[in-house]
Enzyme design. Structure first.
Site, PDB file in Angstrom:
ATOM      1  N   HIS A  63       0.795  -1.237  -0.049  1.00 42.99           N
ATOM      2  CA  HIS A  63       0.178  -0.109  -0.122  1.00 42.99           C
ATOM      3  C   HIS A  63       0.842   1.103   0.110  1.00 42.99           C
ATOM      4  O   HIS A  63       1.536   1.682   0.950  1.00 42.99           O
ATOM      5  CB  HIS A  63      -1.020   0.195   1.123  1.00 42.99           C
ATOM      6  CG  HIS A  63      -1.854   1.119   1.206  1.00 42.99           C
ATOM      7  ND1 HIS A  63      -3.003   0.992   0.256  1.00 42.99           N
ATOM      8  CD2 HIS A  63      -2.181   2.387   1.882  1.00 42.99           C
ATOM      9  CE1 HIS A  63      -3.802   2.069   0.636  1.00 42.99           C
ATOM     10  NE2 HIS A  63      -3.515   2.846   1.430  1.00 42.99           N
ATOM     11  N   HIS A  65       0.751   5.626  -1.289  1.00 43.42           N
ATOM     12  CA  HIS A  65       0.472   6.848  -2.389  1.00 43.42           C
ATOM     13  C   HIS A  65       1.899   7.606  -2.330  1.00 43.42           C
ATOM     14  O   HIS A  65       2.304   8.375  -1.552  1.00 43.42           O
ATOM     15  CB  HIS A  65      -0.407   7.520  -1.280  1.00 43.42           C
ATOM     16  CG  HIS A  65      -1.547   6.799  -0.696  1.00 43.42           C
ATOM     17  ND1 HIS A  65      -2.569   6.205  -1.496  1.00 43.42           N
ATOM     18  CD2 HIS A  65      -2.022   6.635   0.610  1.00 43.42           C
ATOM     19  CE1 HIS A  65      -3.320   5.765  -0.879  1.00 43.42           C
ATOM     20  NE2 HIS A  65      -3.133   6.075   0.396  1.00 43.42           N
ATOM     21  N   GLN A  68       2.661  11.176  -2.166  1.00 45.88           N
ATOM     22  CA  GLN A  68       2.646  11.777  -0.737  1.00 45.88           C
ATOM     23  C   GLN A  68       4.256  11.978  -0.064  1.00 45.88           C
ATOM     24  O   GLN A  68       4.353  12.445   0.830  1.00 45.88           O
ATOM     25  CB  GLN A  68       1.837  11.210   0.346  1.00 45.88           C
ATOM     26  CG  GLN A  68       0.234  11.458  -0.079  1.00 45.88           C
ATOM     27  CD  GLN A  68      -0.737  10.482   0.718  1.00 45.88           C
ATOM     28  OE1 GLN A  68      -0.177  10.097   1.955  1.00 45.88           O
ATOM     29  NE2 GLN A  68      -1.845  10.660   0.337  1.00 45.88           N
ATOM     30  N   ARG A  89      -5.161  15.509   6.272  1.00 48.75           N
ATOM     31  CA  ARG A  89      -5.805  15.417   5.149  1.00 48.75           C
ATOM     32  C   ARG A  89      -5.832  16.565   4.395  1.00 48.75           C
ATOM     33  O   ARG A  89      -5.769  16.803   3.029  1.00 48.75           O
ATOM     34  CB  ARG A  89      -7.170  14.652   4.987  1.00 48.75           C
ATOM     35  CG  ARG A  89      -7.701  14.143   3.727  1.00 48.75           C
ATOM     36  CD  ARG A  89      -8.782  13.455   3.637  1.00 48.75           C
ATOM     37  NE  ARG A  89     -10.097  14.432   4.076  1.00 48.75           N
ATOM     38  CZ  ARG A  89     -11.229  14.076   3.754  1.00 48.75           C
ATOM     39  NH1 ARG A  89     -11.653  12.611   3.381  1.00 48.75           N
ATOM     40  NH2 ARG A  89     -12.100  14.635   4.526  1.00 48.75           N
ATOM     41  N   TYR A 128      -4.970   7.453  -6.639  1.00 50.07           N
ATOM     42  CA  TYR A 128      -6.418   8.292  -6.959  1.00 50.07           C
ATOM     43  C   TYR A 128      -6.112   9.726  -7.481  1.00 50.07           C
ATOM     44  O   TYR A 128      -6.952  10.533  -7.458  1.00 50.07           O
ATOM     45  CB  TYR A 128      -6.984   8.086  -5.448  1.00 50.07           C
ATOM     46  CG  TYR A 128      -6.392   8.919  -4.160  1.00 50.07           C
ATOM     47  CD1 TYR A 128      -6.408  10.341  -4.139  1.00 50.07           C
ATOM     48  CD2 TYR A 128      -5.803   8.174  -3.298  1.00 50.07           C
ATOM     49  CE1 TYR A 128      -5.966  10.676  -2.901  1.00 50.07           C
ATOM     50  CE2 TYR A 128      -5.017   8.554  -2.264  1.00 50.07           C
ATOM     51  CZ  TYR A 128      -5.236   9.976  -2.113  1.00 50.07           C
ATOM     52  OH  TYR A 128      -4.613  10.456  -0.848  1.00 50.07           O
ATOM     53  N   HIS A 214     -11.938   3.496  -3.272  1.00 47.98           N
ATOM     54  CA  HIS A 214     -11.169   3.862  -2.323  1.00 47.98           C
ATOM     55  C   HIS A 214     -11.493   3.615  -0.795  1.00 47.98           C
ATOM     56  O   HIS A 214     -10.601   3.439  -0.071  1.00 47.98           O
ATOM     57  CB  HIS A 214     -11.461   5.528  -2.394  1.00 47.98           C
ATOM     58  CG  HIS A 214     -10.568   6.348  -1.384  1.00 47.98           C
ATOM     59  ND1 HIS A 214     -11.205   6.739  -0.116  1.00 47.98           N
ATOM     60  CD2 HIS A 214      -9.292   7.035  -1.479  1.00 47.98           C
ATOM     61  CE1 HIS A 214     -10.146   7.442   0.393  1.00 47.98           C
ATOM     62  NE2 HIS A 214      -8.770   7.439  -0.217  1.00 47.98           N
ATOM     63  N   ARG A 217     -16.569   5.420   2.240  1.00 47.79           N
ATOM     64  CA  ARG A 217     -17.162   6.884   2.381  1.00 47.79           C
ATOM     65  C   ARG A 217     -16.873   7.523   0.747  1.00 47.79           C
ATOM     66  O   ARG A 217     -17.786   8.616   0.539  1.00 47.79           O
ATOM     67  CB  ARG A 217     -15.766   7.627   2.991  1.00 47.79           C
ATOM     68  CG  ARG A 217     -15.697   7.546   4.433  1.00 47.79           C
ATOM     69  CD  ARG A 217     -14.661   8.515   5.159  1.00 47.79           C
ATOM     70  NE  ARG A 217     -13.446   8.761   4.327  1.00 47.79           N
ATOM     71  CZ  ARG A 217     -12.295   8.169   4.183  1.00 47.79           C
ATOM     72  NH1 ARG A 217     -12.068   7.216   5.147  1.00 47.79           N
ATOM     73  NH2 ARG A 217     -11.331   8.608   3.704  1.00 47.79           N
ATOM     74  N   HIS A 239      -9.584   0.861   1.296  1.00 47.41           N
ATOM     75  CA  HIS A 239      -9.352   1.527   2.766  1.00 47.41           C
ATOM     76  C   HIS A 239     -10.672   1.268   3.623  1.00 47.41           C
ATOM     77  O   HIS A 239     -11.670   1.661   3.147  1.00 47.41           O
ATOM     78  CB  HIS A 239      -9.303   3.077   2.677  1.00 47.41           C
ATOM     79  CG  HIS A 239      -8.038   3.797   2.041  1.00 47.41           C
ATOM     80  ND1 HIS A 239      -8.116   4.713   1.169  1.00 47.41           N
ATOM     81  CD2 HIS A 239      -6.747   3.179   2.198  1.00 47.41           C
ATOM     82  CE1 HIS A 239      -6.683   4.952   1.040  1.00 47.41           C
ATOM     83  NE2 HIS A 239      -5.868   4.179   1.418  1.00 47.41           N
ATOM     84  N   HIS A 276      -5.709  -0.970   6.410  1.00 46.86           N
ATOM     85  CA  HIS A 276      -5.769  -0.651   7.807  1.00 46.86           C
ATOM     86  C   HIS A 276      -6.672  -1.477   8.696  1.00 46.86           C
ATOM     87  O   HIS A 276      -6.031  -2.158   9.687  1.00 46.86           O
ATOM     88  CB  HIS A 276      -6.307   0.845   7.999  1.00 46.86           C
ATOM     89  CG  HIS A 276      -5.422   1.841   6.909  1.00 46.86           C
ATOM     90  ND1 HIS A 276      -4.231   1.900   7.393  1.00 46.86           N
ATOM     91  CD2 HIS A 276      -5.681   2.726   6.059  1.00 46.86           C
ATOM     92  CE1 HIS A 276      -3.417   2.647   6.590  1.00 46.86           C
ATOM     93  NE2 HIS A 276      -4.465   3.311   5.711  1.00 46.86           N
ATOM     94  N   ASP A 327       2.260   3.252   2.769  1.00 42.22           N
ATOM     95  CA  ASP A 327       1.201   4.292   2.733  1.00 42.22           C
ATOM     96  C   ASP A 327       1.617   5.701   2.251  1.00 42.22           C
ATOM     97  O   ASP A 327       1.887   6.002   1.170  1.00 42.22           O
ATOM     98  CB  ASP A 327       0.381   4.040   4.113  1.00 42.22           C
ATOM     99  CG  ASP A 327      -1.094   4.715   4.149  1.00 42.22           C
ATOM    100  OD1 ASP A 327      -1.284   5.466   2.955  1.00 42.22           O
ATOM    101  OD2 ASP A 327      -1.772   4.750   5.044  1.00 42.22           O
TER     102      ASP A 327
END
Length: 459
Positions: A63, A65, A68, A89, A128, A214, A217, A239, A276, A327
């Site tokens: 996992h 991103h 980031q 975030r 994403y 994703h 949510r 997630h 997670h 992550d």
């Protein structure tokens, strides 16, 4: 095997080598076209062998991103109220707002160099960031995916690309915020994105393309159902239950906890990775283990964001599988992820060697084997030093002070709990030696490109 090797083959010789059955001595590993064609324990070294002291199978990073990585350390200033994942975030949204595809490629390449130097040879890129700075789709809807695939090509890391469907801002299909505009797709747009990503992925030798709603949510129940035809024979990552607020919001929306709702409404099986899954009840924990899904654990990021601790002990007792991921890439280090995974449990349980699987077992060996198995499964591949598999291998420097005079499982324990990435000498990915003396062969160029991009993004 004859003493003379065919000229199309080459061989590595290790004094100590971790094989699927355990540690072996004097192991010759023969390679051809990036794959392992023979593994011979108890061998005599040949003149043409490239010799090293110690080999481990390389670790999958399930996992990431990658973009980031550029904001690592930039969210460590306390705000006017209690900081949390949600305040972090907002900083991430502001950072990502200015990135071009070339910026993403340079930042991802830096992350991938560090992954390879830190013992990871394949990454699950949960990607994403899809659209331009105004939130419009590029002419090629997979242009941003192409940027991370290009970074994988630049650095040599194995890629399992997980293009992300992100449509909403919260449970119950809440409209997305302006800060999320670069992420948003409907199902038709996502199908085009997936098709484009697959086309770009063909340029890499063994890339895998999966599917990634994703979170509960960010996708609706209808979308999750309609994604099902796209998930056949692909890894599926999501997630879930990362924060207490997410659990509370899901209860308010559906009357069920996130993992409970997902298991009731999707065909979760061994193709799935639940990233997670930090906040689960006992019944959810047992049900995930029964499903065969892999728990995607990211201890460094989960600690950095203050998420909480996954219920590892009960999950393992129920037969659950797990892997590790970097992550947010605030720090990239395979051994540190494993060490922190165990240490979190020690602090919670006020006990030692929590993740060892039985009396007399090595904690480092069991951690490593568990993360290798679950991580590879989550990324749609197989891991280990065995015939037919890609030659993804890490060599350790047994002259390192923390590794001196270690043998067998003591090597793994000392690597995980004492030496960490500083003991990594060489890393082969698909048979290609990308890291020597702990340093990636493209590091200087990648660092220059990364620094140039950060100068623009942070100024």
């Amino acid at each position: 095997m004859s003493a003379r090797l065919d000229s199309s083959h080459r061989s590595l010789f290790f004094e100590h080598c971790l094989l699927p059955a355990g540690w072996a001595r004097s192991v010759r590993v023969t390679l051809a076209q990036g794959r392992i064609t023979a593994v011979t324990p108890g061998a005599e070294a040949l003149a043409q062998d490239e010799r090293h002291l110690c080999a481990l199978p390389a670790m999958p990073n399930l996992h990431s991103h990658a973009f980031q990585r550029g904001m690592a350390g930039l969210a460590e200033r306390r705000g006017p109220s209690n900081d949390s994942f949600w305040t972090w975030r907002e900083i991430m949204y502001r950072f990502v707002d200015r990135m071009s595809p070339d910026d993403v490629r340079a930042i991802a390449a830096m992350a991938y160099v560090e992954m390879l130097e830190g013992g990871f040879t394949r990454v699950g890129e949960f990607h994403y960031l899809h659209h331009d700075r105004e939130g419009h789709a590029f002419a090629d809807p997979a242009q941003m995916s192409a940027a991370v695939l290009a970074a994988a090509g630049d650095t040599g890391i194995g890629m399992t690309l997980l293009p992300v469907l992100y449509s909403y801002a919260g449970f119950g299909a809440q409209p997305p915020s302006p800060a999320q505009a670069r992420f948003i797709n409907d199902l038709d747009g996502y199908a085009r994105l997936l098709e484009g990503a697959e086309a770009h992925a063909r340029a890499l030798p063994d890339a895998v393309v999966g599917v990634a709603p994703h979170s509960l949510r960010a996708v609706s129940p209808d979308q999750l159902r309609e994604l099902a035809p796209l998930t056949q024979d692909r890894p599926v990552h999501i997630h879930i239950a990362e924060q207490v607020k997410e659990v509370d919001d899901c209860l308010g929306w559906s009357g069920k906890r996130p993992v409970e709702w997902l298991l009731d409404n999707a065909d979760v099986d061994a193709r799935w990775c639940l990233v997670h899954a930090t906040h689960m009840s006992e019944s959810e924990t047992a049900a995930v283990a029964r499903s065969g899904a892999v728990a995607g654990l990211c201890p460094i990021t989960e600690a950095n964001l203050g998420d909480g601790l996954f219920p590892v002990e009960s999950f393992l007792e129920a037969g659950g599988r797990y892997g590790i991921g970097s992550d947010s890439n605030v720090l990239i280090d395979a051994a540190e992820e494993l060490r922190l995974l165990e240490y979190g449990q020690r602090l919670t349980r006020r006990a030692r060697n929590v993740m060892a699987r039985g009396s007399g077992h090595s904690t480092g060996a069991d951690l490593y084997a568990g993360a290798l198995d679950g991580g590879a499964a989550a990324l749609g591949v197989k891991g280990g030093i065995a015939v037919g598999l890609p030659a993804d291998i890490v060599s350790l420097n047994l002259a390192h002070p923390a590794m001196a005079h270690r043998q067998g499982d003591a090597i793994t324990d000392s690597f995980v709990f004492a030496a960490g990435r500083s003991a990594i000498d060489c890393v082969w990915r698909h048979g290609d030696k990308l890291v020597s003396e702990g340093r990636h062969r493209a590091r200087d160029r990648v660092v220059r490109d990364y620094a140039k991009v950060l100068e623009t993004l942070i100024a």
